[in-house]
Design a protein around this motif. Sequence first.
Motif, mmCIF file in Angstrom:
data_model
loop_
_atom_site.group_PDB
_atom_site.id
_atom_site.type_symbol
_atom_site.label_atom_id
_atom_site.label_comp_id
_atom_site.label_asym_id
_atom_site.label_seq_id
_atom_site.Cartn_x
_atom_site.Cartn_y
_atom_site.Cartn_z
ATOM 1 N N PRO A 77 3.188 -2.554 -5.764
ATOM 2 C CA PRO A 77 3.938 -1.878 -4.805
ATOM 3 C C PRO A 77 5.359 -2.657 -4.637
ATOM 4 C CG PRO A 77 1.685 -2.105 -4.264
ATOM 5 C CD PRO A 77 1.887 -3.072 -5.280
ATOM 6 N N ILE A 82 9.915 1.760 -8.541
ATOM 7 C CA ILE A 82 8.532 2.677 -8.863
ATOM 8 C C ILE A 82 7.435 2.074 -7.931
ATOM 9 C CG2 ILE A 82 9.467 3.400 -11.293
ATOM 10 C CD1 ILE A 82 7.621 1.119 -12.165
ATOM 11 N N GLU A 84 6.613 2.332 -5.017
ATOM 12 C CA GLU A 84 5.840 3.195 -4.047
ATOM 13 C C GLU A 84 4.903 4.065 -4.853
ATOM 14 O OE1 GLU A 84 8.293 6.464 -2.494
ATOM 15 O OE2 GLU A 84 9.992 5.632 -3.586
ATOM 16 N N TYR A 85 4.835 4.475 -6.126
ATOM 17 C CA TYR A 85 4.230 5.136 -6.798
ATOM 18 C C TYR A 85 2.973 4.301 -7.342
ATOM 19 C CZ TYR A 85 8.414 8.170 -6.516
ATOM 20 O OH TYR A 85 9.251 8.946 -6.196
ATOM 21 N N LEU A 86 2.750 3.117 -7.193
ATOM 22 C CA LEU A 86 1.728 2.096 -7.833
ATOM 23 C C LEU A 86 0.959 1.778 -6.770
ATOM 24 C CD1 LEU A 86 4.210 0.373 -10.412
ATOM 25 C CD2 LEU A 86 2.759 2.081 -10.806
ATOM 26 N N LEU A 88 -2.319 1.595 -5.032
ATOM 27 C CA LEU A 88 -3.622 2.004 -5.339
ATOM 28 C C LEU A 88 -4.612 1.654 -4.411
ATOM 29 C CD1 LEU A 88 -3.593 0.650 -8.992
ATOM 30 C CD2 LEU A 88 -3.052 3.098 -8.234
#
Length: 219
Positions: A77, A82, A84-86, A88
């Motif tokens: 994160p 990128i 914010e898209y990772l 989990l």
Amino acid sequence: MSIDYFEMIIMPMLEGAKITLLLFAIVILLSIPIGFVLTLAVRSRIKPLSWLVQGFIYVMRGTPLLLQLLFICFGLPLIPVIGEYLVLDRFVAACVGFVLNYSAYFAEIFRGGLLAIDNGQYEAAKVLGFNRWQTMTKIIIPQMIRVSLPTVSNESITLVKDTSLLYAVAVPELLHFAQTAVNRDATIVPYFVAGFIYLMITLALTWVLKRIERKYRFE
């Protein structure tokens, strides 16, 4: 310690054991086939693919599993743009880390199994008119499974114990509930209870794996 106390601490631990077993099942079901695919990729005639997979296996086997879990859970994160898209779910992130790590180990186990098969097996299959697919599925892979199975069994038992690393990424599994009880009650009894549950899981798994090994040994 009273029976009531044991009942109080064991119920949360059994709930945690469900998470332990769920992670184990997911990792085994995914990492074994992925590991075999990685083994085939390493043996590929496409050199860039082979080098890439060998590099992946080296990194996964050469760095601690705990570090990999922390990176996936807390490091991804933080990647600029990128990250914010990772983000989990912790359990999902742990599954990803375990699957990637154990896939690399299983890939090496299967590679060793393939190397243990004499080249004469390939030559005999060619003489009999088998194509490459028939040779692999009917001759090579069954022998590779037989050779690799004891090592796969040992790695599977190690996986049961490694699931305790979920504690480090705040997934409430068996060890989490044991540690919570220890901190709350100032007693080491929950550690012994957790150890007993781990032993029962590994005992059942060992029994199943031994039966599978025996079946392949006599086929």
